[in-house]
Design a protein around this motif. Structure first.
Motif, PDB file in Angstrom:
ATOM      1  N   UNK A 153      -3.291  -6.763  -0.102  1.00 57.50           N
ATOM      2  CA  UNK A 153      -3.634  -8.095   0.412  1.00 57.50           C
ATOM      3  C   UNK A 153      -2.622  -9.143  -0.051  1.00 57.50           C
ATOM      4  N   UNK A 154      -2.188  -9.047  -1.299  1.00 58.83           N
ATOM      5  CA  UNK A 154      -1.160  -9.972  -1.798  1.00 58.83           C
ATOM      6  C   UNK A 154       0.111  -9.818  -0.970  1.00 58.83           C
ATOM      7  N   UNK A 155       0.507  -8.582  -0.687  1.00 55.12           N
ATOM      8  CA  UNK A 155       1.701  -8.342   0.126  1.00 55.12           C
ATOM      9  C   UNK A 155       1.533  -8.937   1.518  1.00 55.12           C
TER      10      UNK A 155
ATOM     11  N   UNK B  88       5.959   0.401   3.042  1.00 57.81           N
ATOM     12  CA  UNK B  88       4.685   0.319   3.749  1.00 57.81           C
ATOM     13  C   UNK B  88       4.675  -0.899   4.663  1.00 57.81           C
ATOM     14  N   UNK B  89       4.210  -0.708   5.898  1.00 56.38           N
ATOM     15  CA  UNK B  89       4.091  -1.809   6.846  1.00 56.38           C
ATOM     16  C   UNK B  89       2.766  -2.524   6.600  1.00 56.38           C
ATOM     17  N   UNK B  90       2.788  -3.785   6.155  1.00 57.69           N
ATOM     18  CA  UNK B  90       1.539  -4.482   5.846  1.00 57.69           C
ATOM     19  C   UNK B  90       0.664  -4.781   7.061  1.00 57.69           C
ATOM     20  N   UNK B  91       1.165  -4.542   8.259  1.00 62.12           N
ATOM     21  CA  UNK B  91       0.327  -4.695   9.453  1.00 62.12           C
ATOM     22  C   UNK B  91      -0.420  -3.400   9.794  1.00 62.12           C
ATOM     23  N   UNK B  92      -0.169  -2.375   8.991  1.00 62.73           N
ATOM     24  CA  UNK B  92      -0.828  -1.089   9.242  1.00 62.73           C
ATOM     25  C   UNK B  92      -1.977  -0.881   8.261  1.00 62.73           C
ATOM     26  N   UNK B  93      -2.659   0.236   8.424  1.00 64.24           N
ATOM     27  CA  UNK B  93      -3.743   0.596   7.509  1.00 64.24           C
ATOM     28  C   UNK B  93      -3.199   0.847   6.111  1.00 64.24           C
ATOM     29  N   UNK B  94      -4.110   0.787   5.149  1.00 63.89           N
ATOM     30  CA  UNK B  94      -3.725   1.113   3.782  1.00 63.89           C
ATOM     31  C   UNK B  94      -3.382   2.592   3.699  1.00 63.89           C
ATOM     32  N   UNK B  95      -2.364   2.907   2.908  1.00 65.77           N
ATOM     33  CA  UNK B  95      -2.067   4.308   2.632  1.00 65.77           C
ATOM     34  C   UNK B  95      -3.019   4.765   1.529  1.00 65.77           C
TER      35      UNK B  95
ATOM     36  N   UNK C 291      11.728  -5.214   3.569  1.00 63.04           N
ATOM     37  CA  UNK C 291      12.859  -4.639   4.299  1.00 63.04           C
ATOM     38  C   UNK C 291      12.378  -4.487   5.733  1.00 63.04           C
ATOM     39  N   UNK C 292      12.958  -5.283   6.630  1.00 62.18           N
ATOM     40  CA  UNK C 292      12.502  -5.338   8.023  1.00 62.18           C
ATOM     41  C   UNK C 292      11.016  -5.682   8.015  1.00 62.18           C
TER      42      UNK C 292
END
Length: 194
Positions: A162-164, A146-153, A55-56
């Motif tokens: 990583x798959x995402x 979760x934004x995959x360009x950000x740090x892991x939550x 989503x976005x």
């Protein structure tokens, strides 16, 4: 015919193998044509499917109460079920999202510890334009975008993250090697590693 290629931004993807706290490892990511899954499944253990819901610029992760971690929706195939059918069913069961509008992204190769084995998982992607209502259930106790360009939550499984990241970076483009003239041409059947 289209093929999927990876478009990486510097520093976005991790080196493989990548281990999670349980010792499981993501060892390879392979981009293949979806129609090859049937043939590959005859030769490789491919018991599960995952879905990357976007989503976005965010990806849906769910908190799996059984494993105590954030992860992608997905799960095991039932007898006679295709990888795509499993992805559609698992997405609906775990999140309440009912769609068949899934794009095949890749297969991932993982070494699992309990019990020790190597498996392959089909990964699909669906892109949403509006946030859907999500259904909390026995397995999925909560949801987060979760934004995959950000740090892991905290408690996000690094393999799922990583798959995402890689599924978001994989796009479909026309295959210049494919020719449709006089019955000749390529079926784009080469497995490409990412």
């Amino acid at each position: 015919m289209v093929r999927r290629v990876a478009v990486w931004s510097a520093g976005i993807v991790a080196a493989l193998p990548l281990r999670d706290p349980a010792g499981d490892a993501l060892v390879a990511v392979r981009v293949v044509a979806e129609d090859q899954l049937v043939v590959l499944a005859e030769h490789l253990p491919m018991p599960a499917s995952l879905v990357v819901v976007t989503l976005a610029d965010t990806v849906l992760v769910m908190f799996n109460g059984w494993r105590g971690q954030w992860e992608l929706p997905g799960g095991m195939r039932e007898p006679g079920e295709s990888a795509r059918q499993a992805a559609v069913r698992e997405l609906a069961e775990e999140t309440g999202i009912r769609t068949e509008d899934l794009v095949f992204a890749m297969i991932v190769e993982v070494d699992l510890k309990r019990p020790e084995r190597r498996e392959y998982t089909a990964v699909y992607r669906t892109d949403l334009s509006v946030a859907p209502p999500l259904t909390v259930n026995d397995e999925a106790l909560d949801f987060r975008w979760w934004n995959p360009r950000s740090r892991l939550i905290p408690d996000l499984n690094p393999i799922d993250a990583e798959i995402a990241r890689r599924a978001v970076a994989t796009i479909s483009v026309p295959n210049p090697a494919t020719r449709n003239d006089a019955g000749s041409g390529s079926d784009d059947s080469v497995v490409r590693g990412i």
